[in-house]
Design a protein around this motif. Structure first.
Motif, short mmCIF file in Angstrom:
data_model
loop_
_atom_site.label_atom_id
_atom_site.label_comp_id
_atom_site.label_asym_id
_atom_site.label_seq_id
_atom_site.Cartn_x
_atom_site.Cartn_y
_atom_site.Cartn_z
N VAL A 126 0.99 -1.17 -0.14
CA VAL A 126 -0.03 -0.04 -0.15
C VAL A 126 1.09 0.69 -0.10
O VAL A 126 1.96 1.39 0.79
CB VAL A 126 -1.06 -0.28 1.73
N GLN A 151 0.03 4.68 -0.09
CA GLN A 151 -0.65 5.35 0.64
C GLN A 151 -1.85 4.67 1.61
O GLN A 151 -3.10 3.95 0.86
CB GLN A 151 -1.39 6.84 0.10
N ASP A 152 -2.77 5.72 2.52
CA ASP A 152 -4.01 5.28 3.29
C ASP A 152 -4.82 4.97 2.50
O ASP A 152 -4.76 6.06 1.77
CB ASP A 152 -4.13 6.17 4.48
N TYR A 153 -5.67 3.90 2.63
CA TYR A 153 -6.48 4.21 1.72
C TYR A 153 -8.27 3.47 2.82
O TYR A 153 -7.98 2.07 3.56
CB TYR A 153 -6.78 3.03 0.72
N MET A 196 -0.48 2.65 4.88
CA MET A 196 0.42 3.06 3.88
C MET A 196 2.09 2.34 4.32
O MET A 196 2.46 1.67 6.24
CB MET A 196 1.31 4.19 3.99
N SER A 241 -3.94 2.86 -8.13
CA SER A 241 -3.41 3.89 -8.09
C SER A 241 -2.71 4.13 -6.45
O SER A 241 -1.55 4.81 -6.09
CB SER A 241 -3.63 4.96 -7.92
N HIS A 242 -3.61 2.76 -5.05
CA HIS A 242 -3.18 2.76 -4.32
C HIS A 242 -2.12 1.97 -3.66
O HIS A 242 -1.45 1.82 -2.71
CB HIS A 242 -3.95 2.86 -3.18
N LYS A 274 8.21 8.60 -2.90
CA LYS A 274 7.39 7.49 -2.51
C LYS A 274 8.34 6.66 -2.16
O LYS A 274 7.68 6.22 -0.82
CB LYS A 274 6.60 6.65 -3.23
#
Length: 271
Positions: free
Chosen positions: A30, A32-34, A46, A76-77, A94
């Motif tokens: 991951v 970024q947080d989702y 993340m 995209s995440h 990133k």
């Protein structure tokens, strides 16, 4: 040092991008947080590793390694990860964010493929700061960071720099996030924890503390009584002088970060 070959014939070596990305279950990390924290409590954080179940256009179905629960996440995440260290389509910034997550130590690394151009790789290594090294590719498909040392495949390169810094900021120690995957379950042989009832130490007979043949229902366990008896025996023989001499012999431990050729190679890139 010339071309480096690790045991086996050249036909046994892996030297194509497609073979690097096959032969193992799809894993994603991951990025970024989702969902985002300002929207709702994140389902995935993340740096969390997930098993890829199905790719369905924009949405990918994944399974949590920790909880085994399945859900959907936008592609995209996440980024695919191969061999634990080859991250697909991850940008420089990133990579730095991932390497700076708790659990990564000095020497943690990842090889990232450019999100702009397939087949372009960089090595990112956590040191005092995150250092980036461009991985070049020869016409014969061999790879190198320093022109004096070439490798038939990325695995050979990682194996070599795991043994020697050889101009990098430090030797490679472990893939990024490898220390952050929680165990799937508790170890099967773990003994149970038994809580003993509370009692007042002042009411314990000293003979119970030093005796090793007391009945099994003694309030102090056999192991504790053995330890206390040994300590009392030891402390009766010039214990004060012994402790003083021991204090004089103590030395401080100092940990220094490696300086192996820091700055000798630094092919910093912009992708």
């Amino acid at each position: 040092m010339g071309n480096l070959m690790r045991g086996g014939s050249s036909t046994d070596k892996v030297n194509t991008d497609s073979s690097l990305k096959g032969s193992e279950d799809d894993m994603v990390v991951v990025l970024q947080d989702y969902p985002l924290p300002e929207i709702s409590e994140p389902i995935y954080r993340m740096g969390e590793k997930l098993r890829l179940i199905a790719q369905e256009a924009y949405w990918w179905r994944v399974r949590s390694i920790q909880t085994q629960k399945e859900n959907y996440i936008p592609n995209s995440h996440v980024a695919k990860v191969f061999h634990g260290w080859l991250f697909e389509s991850v940008e420089r910034q990133k990579a730095e964010e991932l390497l700076c997550l708790p659990g990564n130590r000095v020497g943690s690394f990842l090889v990232r493929e450019s999100a702009r151009e397939r087949g372009l790789y960089s090595l990112s290594v956590k040191h005092r700061i995150v250092k980036h090294y461009r991985i070049f590719r020869l016409d014969n498909s061999w790879y190198y960071i320093s022109p004096r040392l070439t490798f038939q495949c990325l695995e050979d390169m990682i194996n070599h720099y795991s043994d020697f810094a050889d101009g990098l900021c430090c030797a490679l120690t472990s893939p990024c996030l490898s220390g952050m995957t929680p165990p799937s379950d508790a170890s099967p042989g773990a003994p149970p924890v038994v809580m003993r009832r509370n009692f007042d130490w002042k009411k314990i007979d000293r003979r119970q503390l030093v005796s090793t043949d007391s009945p099994g229902d003694n309030m102090v366990s056999y192991g504790v009584r053995n330890s206390i008896a040994a300590y009392l025996s030891f402390s009766g023989n010039d214990s004060a002088q012994t402790r003083a001499e021991s204090r004089k012999k103590k030395r401080k431990s100092v940990y220094a970060l490696p300086e192996n050729g820091l700055g000798n190679i630094d092919y910093d890139d912009d992708f």
